[in-house]
Design a protein around this motif. Structure first.
Motif, mmCIF file in Angstrom:
data_model
loop_
_atom_site.group_PDB
_atom_site.id
_atom_site.type_symbol
_atom_site.label_atom_id
_atom_site.label_comp_id
_atom_site.label_asym_id
_atom_site.label_seq_id
_atom_site.Cartn_x
_atom_site.Cartn_y
_atom_site.Cartn_z
ATOM 1 N N ALA A 372 0.841 -1.201 0.000
ATOM 2 C CA ALA A 372 0.000 0.000 0.000
ATOM 3 C C ALA A 372 0.878 1.254 0.000
ATOM 4 C CB ALA A 372 -0.917 -0.009 1.216
ATOM 5 N N MET A 373 2.020 1.195 0.719
ATOM 6 C CA MET A 373 2.942 2.341 0.728
ATOM 7 C C MET A 373 3.485 2.591 -0.673
ATOM 8 S SD MET A 373 4.992 1.498 4.229
ATOM 9 C CE MET A 373 6.470 2.327 3.803
ATOM 10 N N LYS A 374 3.831 1.499 -1.368
ATOM 11 C CA LYS A 374 4.388 1.623 -2.721
ATOM 12 C C LYS A 374 3.365 2.291 -3.645
ATOM 13 C CE LYS A 374 7.310 0.537 -6.049
ATOM 14 N NZ LYS A 374 8.744 0.764 -6.029
ATOM 15 N N LYS A 375 2.104 1.867 -3.516
ATOM 16 C CA LYS A 375 1.072 2.457 -4.368
ATOM 17 C C LYS A 375 0.908 3.954 -4.060
ATOM 18 C CE LYS A 375 -1.030 -1.964 -5.101
ATOM 19 N NZ LYS A 375 -1.987 -2.974 -4.718
ATOM 20 N N LYS A 380 1.702 9.640 -5.584
ATOM 21 C CA LYS A 380 2.282 10.954 -5.275
ATOM 22 C C LYS A 380 3.142 11.441 -6.453
ATOM 23 C CE LYS A 380 5.065 13.466 -1.975
ATOM 24 N NZ LYS A 380 6.314 13.314 -1.262
ATOM 25 N N SER A 381 3.900 10.513 -7.051
ATOM 26 C CA SER A 381 4.775 10.952 -8.140
ATOM 27 C C SER A 381 3.951 11.362 -9.366
ATOM 28 C CB SER A 381 5.834 9.888 -8.440
ATOM 29 O OG SER A 381 5.606 9.262 -9.660
ATOM 30 N N VAL A 390 -4.454 13.340 -13.795
ATOM 31 C CA VAL A 390 -3.581 12.229 -14.206
ATOM 32 C C VAL A 390 -3.507 11.210 -13.070
ATOM 33 C CG1 VAL A 390 -1.172 11.590 -14.640
ATOM 34 C CG2 VAL A 390 -2.175 13.501 -15.881
ATOM 35 N N MET A 391 -3.374 11.702 -11.838
ATOM 36 C CA MET A 391 -3.258 10.774 -10.706
ATOM 37 C C MET A 391 -4.541 9.943 -10.566
ATOM 38 S SD MET A 391 -2.654 11.466 -6.677
ATOM 39 C CE MET A 391 -4.346 11.889 -6.375
ATOM 40 N N PHE A 392 -5.699 10.591 -10.695
ATOM 41 C CA PHE A 392 -6.939 9.826 -10.528
ATOM 42 C C PHE A 392 -7.141 8.830 -11.673
ATOM 43 C CE2 PHE A 392 -7.962 13.339 -7.572
ATOM 44 C CZ PHE A 392 -8.029 12.535 -6.447
ATOM 45 N N LYS A 393 -6.709 9.199 -12.894
ATOM 46 C CA LYS A 393 -6.896 8.277 -14.027
ATOM 47 C C LYS A 393 -5.899 7.135 -14.016
ATOM 48 C CE LYS A 393 -8.773 11.372 -17.467
ATOM 49 N NZ LYS A 393 -8.140 12.518 -18.064
ATOM 50 N N LYS A 394 -4.633 7.442 -13.658
ATOM 51 C CA LYS A 394 -3.563 6.446 -13.826
ATOM 52 C C LYS A 394 -3.067 5.861 -12.508
ATOM 53 C CE LYS A 394 -3.236 7.905 -18.189
ATOM 54 N NZ LYS A 394 -3.136 7.204 -19.449
ATOM 55 N N GLY A 395 -3.527 6.434 -11.396
ATOM 56 C CA GLY A 395 -2.973 6.038 -10.098
ATOM 57 C C GLY A 395 -3.370 4.639 -9.667
ATOM 58 N N LYS A 396 -2.796 4.226 -8.551
ATOM 59 C CA LYS A 396 -3.049 2.879 -8.025
ATOM 60 C C LYS A 396 -3.920 3.020 -6.783
ATOM 61 C CE LYS A 396 1.133 0.616 -9.664
ATOM 62 N NZ LYS A 396 0.587 -0.484 -10.445
ATOM 63 N N PHE A 397 -5.177 2.648 -6.916
ATOM 64 C CA PHE A 397 -6.083 2.769 -5.762
ATOM 65 C C PHE A 397 -6.655 1.413 -5.362
ATOM 66 C CE2 PHE A 397 -6.079 6.817 -8.021
ATOM 67 C CZ PHE A 397 -5.591 7.626 -7.015
ATOM 68 N N ASP A 398 -6.161 0.352 -6.026
ATOM 69 C CA ASP A 398 -6.668 -0.995 -5.729
ATOM 70 C C ASP A 398 -5.859 -1.599 -4.572
ATOM 71 O OD1 ASP A 398 -4.381 -0.974 -7.247
ATOM 72 O OD2 ASP A 398 -4.848 -2.823 -8.320
ATOM 73 N N PHE A 399 -5.893 -0.915 -3.425
ATOM 74 C CA PHE A 399 -5.033 -1.318 -2.319
ATOM 75 C C PHE A 399 -5.318 -2.727 -1.798
ATOM 76 C CE2 PHE A 399 -4.901 3.339 -2.108
ATOM 77 C CZ PHE A 399 -3.531 3.500 -2.199
ATOM 78 N N TYR A 400 -6.547 -3.219 -2.049
ATOM 79 C CA TYR A 400 -6.905 -4.506 -1.451
ATOM 80 C C TYR A 400 -6.744 -5.689 -2.380
ATOM 81 C CZ TYR A 400 -8.536 -1.612 2.264
ATOM 82 O OH TYR A 400 -8.564 -0.704 3.270
ATOM 83 N N HIS A 401 -6.256 -5.484 -3.630
ATOM 84 C CA HIS A 401 -6.135 -6.615 -4.560
ATOM 85 C C HIS A 401 -4.689 -6.882 -4.921
ATOM 86 C CE1 HIS A 401 -10.287 -5.189 -5.113
ATOM 87 N NE2 HIS A 401 -10.493 -6.460 -4.987
#
Ligand SMILES: Cc1cc2nc3c(=O)[nH]c(=O)nc-3n(C[C@H](O)[C@H](O)[C@H](O)COP(=O)(O)OP(=O)(O)OC[C@H]3O[C@@H](n4cnc5c(N)ncnc54)[C@H](O)[C@@H]3O)c2cc1C
Length: 401
Positions: A372-375, A380-381, A390-401
């Motif tokens: 989760a920290m890595k995501k 953030k980057s 860009v963050m909302f479209k390309k980011g990693k929010f699937d913390f539980y999979h």
């Protein structure tokens, strides 16, 4: 007096962040950003494209969408040479662009260390086309086994066991069971070998974390051969040395992730460099060329605290960009420049989608928390070089999979 012209080479972490910081400042300057492609890619996620767990468009976005076109001119072209005495840059199109101040952020290339066969037979992970070629080769060979029944089609060798290699192994070991269903090969007969010259793996982590990572990957079927330098890459095998004896692992998929060097434009342009990196001043200018700033993977910056250069990482490239933007402003205003000092906030290496190892705030983390920290770092980057959208479209929010 005419406006000063700031030219930034490369729209990676270092270059794009510099431009984004400069365009925020109210300076009477012209800014030109030159990049090979019209898109930025997240180099830190190239292993996901190479393993087929992310599509290339998930880790790329258009440069022009995140820069202010009223303040920045974008030129899609390849830099061939920096002519520092003439204060100009030569591009592949034949164009020449002059500058008052130059920011060089051309990033990294693969390093073959002169080992025979690397350029001919191994697949590197340094940009989108190379990652896509590595993916095509992996999928082609695994799919081919159905017809060939050749064990070499199910054999993958990863050369090197650094950060990139480990993250790539994490991804392919997640995906291979799915490919086995698709291409009808026996997943338990896939042979994944990782060969490393150094005796100790992942020296940036504690022994406990490094052992945890190796254990996770071994349970997923990876065999590590360490303390064994690679001597040659052949068309269908990797030759390494163990106890003064040459040994060979046969494979049709050979991935080269032993290390990187800075852009070859740096050496071609006559800078005093080592492996494409220039040892810059603490203000990130090039010695004897105070009009040139060099940052990211083409630079080496001495860390006075440790007496060794800082590592080349995306986190450091982003931090350098902030200092360069401030130092360009200071130069234009005849103010003193700031020294670059970096306090590491930690390091996290993924082992596939939901596992990782890392250290931050003086503590060690592994498993889901580290993942989760890595995501969070990736998101953030994307915000730092891209934008909230860009963050909302390309980011990693699937913390539980
Ligand atoms: C698989 C992988 C995983 C990694 N993981 C991490 C991680 O978890 N954390 C971390 O901090 N670091 C990580 N790194 C390292 C990190 O990616 C680099 O340190 C970082 O990308 C350096 O940033 P940069 O701006 O110098 O170069 P880049 O981000 O590579 O940008 C260089 C830019 O210049 C452009 N360019 C290159 N040559 C030319 C030319 N001749 N003309 C015009 N444009 C050109 C390129 O297209 C690119 O857009 C990883 C690297 C890899 C490969």
């Amino acid at each position: 007096m005419s406006k000063k012209h700031i030219v930034v080479l490369g729209a990676g972490y270092a270059g794009l962040r510099t431009v984004k910081q400069l365009q925020k400042k109210n300076l009477d300057i012209e800014i030109t950003l030159i990049n090979k492609n019209d898109y930025h890619y997240e180099s830190t996620l190239l292993h996901e494209v190479a393993a087929g767990t992310s599509k290339a468009d998930k880790i790329c976005f258009d440069v022009v969408k995140v820069i202010d076109d009223k303040k920045v001119r974008f030129v899609k072209d390849t830099v061939e040479l920096i002519e520092k005495d003439q204060k100009q840059v030569k591009l592949a199109s034949g164009q020449t662009i002059s500058y008052d101040y130059l920011v060089v952020a051309l990033g990294f290339e693969s390093e073959s260390f002169g080992i025979p066969g690397v350029n001919e037979f191994a697949y590197e992970l340094v940009n989108i086309p190379t990652a896509e070629r590595a993916l095509a080769e992996l999928d082609k060979n695994l799919a081919n086994y159905q017809h060939s029944q050749d064990p070499k089609d199910l054999s993958v060798v990863v050369c090197g066991a650094g950060f990139t290699s480990i993250e790539y192994l994490g991804e392919i070991t997640n995906r291979i069971p799915k490919l086995a269903d698709k291409y009808k090969f026996p997943a338990n007969q896939v042979k994944i070998t990782c060969i490393e010259a150094m005796p100790k793996l992942l020296p940036m982590f504690t022994e406990e974390l490094s052992d945890y990572c190796v254990d996770v990957l071994e349970k997923r079927g990876v065999e590590f051969i360490v303390g064994t330098p690679i001597k040659e890459i052949k068309e269908t095998s990797v030759v390494y040395e163990q106890n003064d004896e040459l040994k060979e692992v046969e494979a049709h998929t050979i991935i080269w992730t032993t290390g990187v060097r800075g852009s070859s434009v740096i050496g071609a342009s006559g800078f005093d460099e080592r492996r494409g990196r220039v040892m810059v001043n603490s203000t990130l200018t090039v010695p004897e060329h105070e009009d040139i700033f060099m940052i990211g993977d083409v630079s080496a910056v001495m860390d006075e605290a440790s007496g060794r250069p800082y590592p080349t990482t995306a986190q450091i490239a982003l931090a350098q960009a902030d200092v360069v933007a401030d130092n360009i402003e200071a130069t234009l205003k005849n103010q003193p420049l700031t020294d670059f000092v970096y306090q590491s906030k930690g390091t996290v290496a993924s082992i596939g989608n939901n596992n990782a190892i890392g250290n931050a705030f003086g503590k060690n983390f592994k498993g889901f928390i580290a993942s989760a920290m890595k995501k969070g770092i990736v998101d953030k980057s994307l915000l730092q070089v891209g934008s909230p959208s860009v963050m909302f479209k390309k980011g990693k929010f699937d913390f539980y999979h």
